[in-house]
Design a protein around this motif. Sequence first.
Motif, PDB file in Angstrom:
ATOM      1  N   ALA A  44       0.841  -1.202   0.000  1.00 27.91           N
ATOM      2  CA  ALA A  44       0.000   0.000   0.000  1.00 27.91           C
ATOM      3  C   ALA A  44       0.869   1.242   0.000  1.00 27.91           C
ATOM      4  O   ALA A  44       0.612   2.199  -0.727  1.00 27.91           O
ATOM      5  CB  ALA A  44      -0.913   0.009   1.224  1.00 27.91           C
TER       6      ALA A  44
ATOM      7  N   ALA B  31       4.187   2.259   4.576  1.00 24.59           N
ATOM      8  CA  ALA B  31       3.026   2.447   5.436  1.00 24.59           C
ATOM      9  C   ALA B  31       3.049   1.578   6.677  1.00 24.59           C
ATOM     10  O   ALA B  31       3.617   0.502   6.682  1.00 24.59           O
ATOM     11  CB  ALA B  31       1.772   2.129   4.638  1.00 24.59           C
ATOM     12  N   ILE B  32       2.421   2.080   7.703  1.00 28.29           N
ATOM     13  CA  ILE B  32       2.202   1.320   8.927  1.00 28.29           C
ATOM     14  C   ILE B  32       0.702   1.350   9.177  1.00 28.29           C
ATOM     15  O   ILE B  32       0.086   2.411   9.150  1.00 28.29           O
ATOM     16  CB  ILE B  32       2.929   1.971  10.110  1.00 28.29           C
ATOM     17  CG1 ILE B  32       4.442   1.938   9.867  1.00 28.29           C
ATOM     18  CG2 ILE B  32       2.573   1.273  11.412  1.00 28.29           C
ATOM     19  CD1 ILE B  32       5.219   2.859  10.780  1.00 28.29           C
ATOM     20  N   VAL B  33       0.125   0.213   9.380  1.00 26.95           N
ATOM     21  CA  VAL B  33      -1.311   0.184   9.613  1.00 26.95           C
ATOM     22  C   VAL B  33      -1.609   0.692  11.013  1.00 26.95           C
ATOM     23  O   VAL B  33      -0.885   0.390  11.962  1.00 26.95           O
ATOM     24  CB  VAL B  33      -1.840  -1.252   9.427  1.00 26.95           C
ATOM     25  CG1 VAL B  33      -3.296  -1.340   9.868  1.00 26.95           C
ATOM     26  CG2 VAL B  33      -1.707  -1.667   7.977  1.00 26.95           C
TER      27      VAL B  33
ATOM     28  N   ASN C 131     -11.803   7.287  11.220  1.00 25.19           N
ATOM     29  CA  ASN C 131     -12.197   6.376  10.140  1.00 25.19           C
ATOM     30  C   ASN C 131     -13.125   5.277  10.654  1.00 25.19           C
ATOM     31  O   ASN C 131     -12.968   4.094  10.328  1.00 25.19           O
ATOM     32  CB  ASN C 131     -10.933   5.767   9.508  1.00 25.19           C
ATOM     33  CG  ASN C 131     -11.257   5.101   8.173  1.00 25.19           C
ATOM     34  OD1 ASN C 131     -12.193   5.499   7.477  1.00 25.19           O
ATOM     35  ND2 ASN C 131     -10.493   4.082   7.814  1.00 25.19           N
TER      36      ASN C 131
ATOM     37  N   MET D  43      -7.243  10.162  -3.549  1.00 24.19           N
ATOM     38  CA  MET D  43      -6.743   8.778  -3.529  1.00 24.19           C
ATOM     39  C   MET D  43      -7.682   7.888  -2.726  1.00 24.19           C
ATOM     40  O   MET D  43      -8.085   8.220  -1.629  1.00 24.19           O
ATOM     41  CB  MET D  43      -5.350   8.747  -2.878  1.00 24.19           C
ATOM     42  CG  MET D  43      -4.707   7.393  -2.885  1.00 24.19           C
ATOM     43  SD  MET D  43      -3.161   7.440  -1.954  1.00 24.19           S
ATOM     44  CE  MET D  43      -2.213   8.578  -2.965  1.00 24.19           C
TER      45      MET D  43
ATOM     46  N   ARG E  37      -8.653   4.701  -0.475  1.00 27.69           N
ATOM     47  CA  ARG E  37      -7.939   3.837   0.447  1.00 27.69           C
ATOM     48  C   ARG E  37      -7.858   2.436  -0.154  1.00 27.69           C
ATOM     49  O   ARG E  37      -8.779   1.959  -0.790  1.00 27.69           O
ATOM     50  CB  ARG E  37      -8.656   3.792   1.793  1.00 27.69           C
ATOM     51  CG  ARG E  37      -8.452   5.088   2.586  1.00 27.69           C
ATOM     52  CD  ARG E  37      -8.974   4.967   3.992  1.00 27.69           C
ATOM     53  NE  ARG E  37     -10.399   4.672   3.993  1.00 27.69           N
ATOM     54  CZ  ARG E  37     -10.909   3.479   4.255  1.00 27.69           C
ATOM     55  NH1 ARG E  37     -10.129   2.479   4.536  1.00 27.69           N
ATOM     56  NH2 ARG E  37     -12.206   3.309   4.235  1.00 27.69           N
ATOM     57  N   ARG E  38      -6.740   1.832   0.038  1.00 21.67           N
ATOM     58  CA  ARG E  38      -6.494   0.544  -0.609  1.00 21.67           C
ATOM     59  C   ARG E  38      -6.629  -0.643   0.328  1.00 21.67           C
ATOM     60  O   ARG E  38      -6.742  -1.770  -0.097  1.00 21.67           O
ATOM     61  CB  ARG E  38      -5.081   0.531  -1.204  1.00 21.67           C
ATOM     62  CG  ARG E  38      -4.932   1.477  -2.359  1.00 21.67           C
ATOM     63  CD  ARG E  38      -3.511   1.494  -2.864  1.00 21.67           C
ATOM     64  NE  ARG E  38      -3.394   2.432  -3.979  1.00 21.67           N
ATOM     65  CZ  ARG E  38      -3.391   3.745  -3.837  1.00 21.67           C
ATOM     66  NH1 ARG E  38      -3.498   4.287  -2.641  1.00 21.67           N
ATOM     67  NH2 ARG E  38      -3.285   4.520  -4.899  1.00 21.67           N
ATOM     68  N   ASN E  39      -6.549  -0.355   1.610  1.00 19.99           N
ATOM     69  CA  ASN E  39      -6.506  -1.476   2.553  1.00 19.99           C
ATOM     70  C   ASN E  39      -7.550  -1.346   3.646  1.00 19.99           C
ATOM     71  O   ASN E  39      -7.387  -0.629   4.617  1.00 19.99           O
ATOM     72  CB  ASN E  39      -5.127  -1.545   3.216  1.00 19.99           C
ATOM     73  CG  ASN E  39      -4.101  -2.116   2.262  1.00 19.99           C
ATOM     74  OD1 ASN E  39      -3.914  -3.312   2.183  1.00 19.99           O
ATOM     75  ND2 ASN E  39      -3.481  -1.226   1.499  1.00 19.99           N
ATOM     76  N   ILE E  40      -8.653  -2.001   3.447  1.00 18.01           N
ATOM     77  CA  ILE E  40      -9.620  -2.110   4.528  1.00 18.01           C
ATOM     78  C   ILE E  40      -9.571  -3.566   4.972  1.00 18.01           C
ATOM     79  O   ILE E  40     -10.130  -4.452   4.340  1.00 18.01           O
ATOM     80  CB  ILE E  40     -11.037  -1.750   4.047  1.00 18.01           C
ATOM     81  CG1 ILE E  40     -11.061  -0.394   3.381  1.00 18.01           C
ATOM     82  CG2 ILE E  40     -12.027  -1.832   5.197  1.00 18.01           C
ATOM     83  CD1 ILE E  40     -10.901   0.784   4.314  1.00 18.01           C
TER      84      ILE E  40
ATOM     85  N   ALA F 223      -6.860   3.266   7.484  1.00 14.17           N
ATOM     86  CA  ALA F 223      -6.168   3.416   6.205  1.00 14.17           C
ATOM     87  C   ALA F 223      -4.693   3.053   6.366  1.00 14.17           C
ATOM     88  O   ALA F 223      -4.075   3.384   7.370  1.00 14.17           O
ATOM     89  CB  ALA F 223      -6.281   4.853   5.741  1.00 14.17           C
ATOM     90  N   ALA F 224      -4.159   2.394   5.387  1.00 18.11           N
ATOM     91  CA  ALA F 224      -2.826   1.815   5.541  1.00 18.11           C
ATOM     92  C   ALA F 224      -1.698   2.753   5.136  1.00 18.11           C
ATOM     93  O   ALA F 224      -0.570   2.574   5.580  1.00 18.11           O
ATOM     94  CB  ALA F 224      -2.742   0.543   4.733  1.00 18.11           C
TER      95      ALA F 224
END
Lengths: 362, 362
Positions: free
Chosen positions: A12, A23-25, A65, B1, B3-6, B27-28
């Motif tokens: 990501a 990235a860091i979640v 979020n 953009m 979000r790519r990682n849920i 969000a990642a």
Amino acid sequence: MKRRNILKAGIAGAAAGALAAPAIVGAAESFRWRMTTSFPPGLPFYQSGPGSAEWIVKSIDEATNGRLKIKLFAAGELVKWNGGFDAVTGGTVEMNSAVAYYWSGKVPALQYFGTVPFGMTFQGQNAWYYHGGGLELWNEIYNDFGVIGMPCGNSGVQMTGWFKKPVNSLADFKGLKMRIPGLGGKIYKSIGVNVKSLGGGDIFPALERGVIDAAEWVGPVQDRRLGLHKAAKYYYNTGWHEPSTTTELLINKKAFNALPKDIQAIVRHVAAAANIIAHTSAEALNGDALEDLVKNHGVKVLSLSTEVIEELRKKTAEILEAGAAADPVTRKVHDSFMSFKTKHDKWANTSSRQFAVRVRGG
Amino acid sequence: MKRRNILKAGIAGAAAGALAAPAIVGAAESFRWRMTTSFPPGLPFYQSGPGSAEWIVKSIDEATNGRLKIKLFAAGELVKWNGGFDAVTGGTVEMNSAVAYYWSGKVPALQYFGTVPFGMTFQGQNAWYYHGGGLELWNEIYNDFGVIGMPCGNSGVQMTGWFKKPVNSLADFKGLKMRIPGLGGKIYKSIGVNVKSLGGGDIFPALERGVIDAAEWVGPVQDRRLGLHKAAKYYYNTGWHEPSTTTELLINKKAFNALPKDIQAIVRHVAAAANIIAHTSAEALNGDALEDLVKNHGVKVLSLSTEVIEELRKKTAEILEAGAAADPVTRKVHDSFMSFKTKHDKWANTSSRQFAVRVRGG
């Protein structure tokens, strides 16, 4: 609570374009809270609109979020308007919005975190909270109850109220039947006012039928909503009794401590943002509402006489001092407040007062 | 953009205790930004301390759990003090903190988002931003530059400045050599002042050596830091020229739009929180600093005479009107500001002015 999921998600990050670093979640937990308030559904400023309880809940949802979702209940929907303190301390709900002086029956010193008659206005009151030890004292008191308090809005200088006839002298206040609660009421009583306690919805009919001669509520926006201008035409200013009534966000400490640090930070920032957003919305809306009341509804805006103000000032000092003498916690808060006020007044008198009198005029 | 990682992370949710619902990972992406400012390293209020640029960077880091990390550069460390606008519009950095009137050479209307002589104080100025269309106009202008602006602090009513001799009449201003930049300087020039432009660090030596007779800077905290009280003893108030100088957070729009919605919300809330936290820190610190200047440094606080204030008011109106007549964007902003001010003044005169004059006194 420690965070349990720190996942690396390099893909990501790599896809996020030139500006994005690996990235860091974020923290993985999500939370469901309930929040009560002391305010009726739809009440502008307090319950609905910019900076209100609804705004706070929505802002926290967006900024986390969806990790902290708060279900909001207006007064009476889950607990009574004055049941929020018990609901939060007891853990029935995680959060409540009200005014801290509603709980001054439990802890008299909480009056100082609502508003102080002849006290400080928005800027000084909040300078005391954020930078003068006020917020620390507030939470020192609340620590024993397992809750956290913080400001999340401010009405600004309230109006003295509505009078069916002009009140020029102290004699005009003797025996006057006036709706005004709390400390303001206690002080009016000391100058001979026949003080009445009535819920918001009962004020208009009582004023209209002459059961009372005068009534205090908030300011132009809220007062117009109750229709008070249809029952009395003399609208007095100076707001000696409530110069900066602070809306309180009350949070169950155990629930707050269970949040990840980032969500805790978000809650604090949203509350501070609500403080200025709500206060300035009152400033903006009251300008419109006052103009409407004067232009379209025959309302006369008047000021209390010096004789009345000075007697109220004297009685206020006596009553505050008696409260401080009777209770060590109140003494500590009172002294902190007054010492900060003395210092801040010097600045306010040089800066904003000079500007108001010499530059803005009016 | 988008979000790519849920990612669903049910285990973490289940472990989070009674209050936690099933968890959704945030969000990642994470982001690395750079932020410049117009302020020297360590400058209280603006660069360091509560609500400052350092505070904003730290607060965003905490509230995003490190997903938006911003490297901060004081004036001169990456670009010059007045290079922030070009740095953000050009994409060299994502963020800058300054005062919008620094860019009024590029767009004259930006003056109104800094402060307006004889304009509104903190409460009115911010009511206009948040609820009176001010923020929308600000960003309508910035849209063409690919940037976003918002308030993130406010000095409050500034001091008129330091004078080596008392200035009682208009005649005392003729030929007076005074350091004052911007619009304030232009207005002083119109009453015959010999206006000088000097950087912050050059003010004290010039005032001490008598190269200038008077100097304006900010208020007690900042002025004391420059040592201006050692070079002049007459400290005038009323702050007609800068009643509520707004600190600006300027953000590259492309970079902002690339952030997930939750981080965008956090940036906005932190900026609004900084606005009140910084402003009230100035209120708190100025009380202390003014007391120190008067008690320990022989400073005399004086007010400008009515003759001087009224002439400055007249010239200000002429100069603002000429600016609006010369430029349609300024016209639009000027009219919005003035129309809001007219309405807000009515409320301010009834509420805070009455309180300041009749209740607080001083």
